[in-house]
Design a protein around this motif. Structure first.
Motif, PDB file in Angstrom:
ATOM      1  N   LEU A  26      66.661  44.708  15.578  1.00 14.70           N
ATOM      2  CA  LEU A  26      66.982  43.413  16.187  1.00 14.70           C
ATOM      3  C   LEU A  26      66.117  42.307  15.587  1.00 14.70           C
ATOM      4  N   SER A  27      64.845  42.619  15.335  1.00 12.75           N
ATOM      5  CA  SER A  27      63.955  41.654  14.691  1.00 12.75           C
ATOM      6  C   SER A  27      64.446  41.334  13.273  1.00 12.75           C
ATOM      7  N   ASN A  28      64.868  42.368  12.560  1.00 12.33           N
ATOM      8  CA  ASN A  28      65.397  42.148  11.210  1.00 12.33           C
ATOM      9  C   ASN A  28      66.700  41.353  11.233  1.00 12.33           C
ATOM     10  N   LEU A  29      67.505  41.538  12.279  1.00 15.51           N
ATOM     11  CA  LEU A  29      68.724  40.743  12.420  1.00 15.51           C
ATOM     12  C   LEU A  29      68.370  39.276  12.629  1.00 15.51           C
ATOM     13  N   GLY A  30      67.365  39.030  13.455  1.00 10.87           N
ATOM     14  CA  GLY A  30      66.912  37.650  13.657  1.00 10.87           C
ATOM     15  C   GLY A  30      66.449  37.022  12.358  1.00 10.87           C
ATOM     16  N   LYS A  31      65.754  37.800  11.544  1.00 11.02           N
ATOM     17  CA  LYS A  31      65.291  37.300  10.252  1.00 11.02           C
ATOM     18  C   LYS A  31      66.468  37.028   9.320  1.00 11.02           C
ATOM     19  N   ALA A  32      67.472  37.915   9.352  1.00  7.76           N
ATOM     20  CA  ALA A  32      68.660  37.729   8.506  1.00  7.76           C
ATOM     21  C   ALA A  32      69.391  36.455   8.878  1.00  7.76           C
ATOM     22  N   TYR A  33      69.500  36.183  10.184  1.00 16.08           N
ATOM     23  CA  TYR A  33      70.120  34.927  10.621  1.00 16.08           C
ATOM     24  C   TYR A  33      69.316  33.723  10.118  1.00 16.08           C
ATOM     25  N   ARG A  34      67.991  33.816  10.238  1.00 10.66           N
ATOM     26  CA  ARG A  34      67.148  32.701   9.794  1.00 10.66           C
ATOM     27  C   ARG A  34      67.309  32.462   8.302  1.00 10.66           C
ATOM     28  N   THR A  35      67.314  33.529   7.521  1.00 11.28           N
ATOM     29  CA  THR A  35      67.462  33.417   6.067  1.00 11.28           C
ATOM     30  C   THR A  35      68.792  32.757   5.701  1.00 11.28           C
ATOM     31  N   ALA A  36      69.819  33.013   6.517  1.00 12.10           N
ATOM     32  CA  ALA A  36      71.147  32.438   6.261  1.00 12.10           C
ATOM     33  C   ALA A  36      71.286  31.038   6.838  1.00 12.10           C
TER      34      ALA A  36
END
Length: 213
Positions: free
Chosen positions: A129-139
């Motif tokens: 879930l933390s990595n998903l949050g990071k993926a959203y931020r990167t995008a």
């Protein structure tokens, strides 16, 4: 330097010093042996503890509807969305407060493997879930990033990176009120280094450019 001190006095002081060193080392050894005996006694007891019924233990049930899952062509986001969905299908418990020995004493050695898997499932869920949050931020999808980190923290994450990442998402989307509330909550919490974390989040509120994972 010792010209005015009688030799016998120096010798006596030396003997006293040696005796003190011996005493401290002996005391330390006794304390180590005592703790070692206590540990192995508890471990032996734990390994002979009968199984308890764990069917009624409360599992962690994240609010699935509040985890952002928008359709996207971004492969990184899709990858972690799928990882989160897989994690959500597994039973989860946060057993970080237990040592292995404590866990066996509490629920029986036969349940240790199952409960350890529940705890591992929980940790993997938080990581995904933390990595998903990071993926959203990167995008550049900051509202979605904030939503992912909100649920990460709501589920029980105590990682400073998750809190700072949420602070950054709030700051960049103009949610100063939510960020102020989060900072106050962290400052009053028992999180590791909570005061320092609240200060770091305050710095992000004042200048999002200082954000670092």
């Amino acid at each position: 330097m010792f010209s005015n001190i009688p030799i016998p006095s120096i010798f006596i002081c030396f003997l006293i010093f040696c005796a003190w060193i011996y005493y401290e080392r002996h005391k330390s050894t006794r304390e180590y042996e005592r703790r070692s005996r206590e540990f192995w006694d508890r471990e032996d007891e734990a390994n002979h503890t009968k199984n308890k019924d764990i069917s009624g233990l409360p599992l962690i049930a994240p609010d699935v509807e509040r985890i952002p899952m928008p359709e996207t062509d971004d492969e990184n986001i899709c990858y972690y969305q799928e990882k989160v969905k897989i994690s959500l299908a597994k039973p989860m418990m946060d057993l970080s407060a237990y040592t292995n020995t404590d866990l066996k004493l509490a629920y029986g050695t036969g349940n240790f493997k199952t409960l350890s898997e529940y705890d591992e499932n929980f940790n993997v869920f938080l990581m995904n879930l933390s990595n998903l949050g990071k993926a959203y931020r990167t995008a550049g999808m900051l509202p979605e990033s904030a939503g992912a980190y909100e649920q990460c923290i709501a589920a029980g994450s105590d990682k400073s990176t998750d809190y700072k990442s949420l602070a950054y998402a709030y700051a960049m989307t103009g949610n100063r009120g939510k960020l102020e509330e989060l900072i106050a909550s962290v400052g009053q919490s028992d999180l590791p280094k909570g005061a320092a974390l609240a200060e770091a989040m305050r710095a992000i509120l004042n200048d999002p450019a200082v954000y670092e994972e």
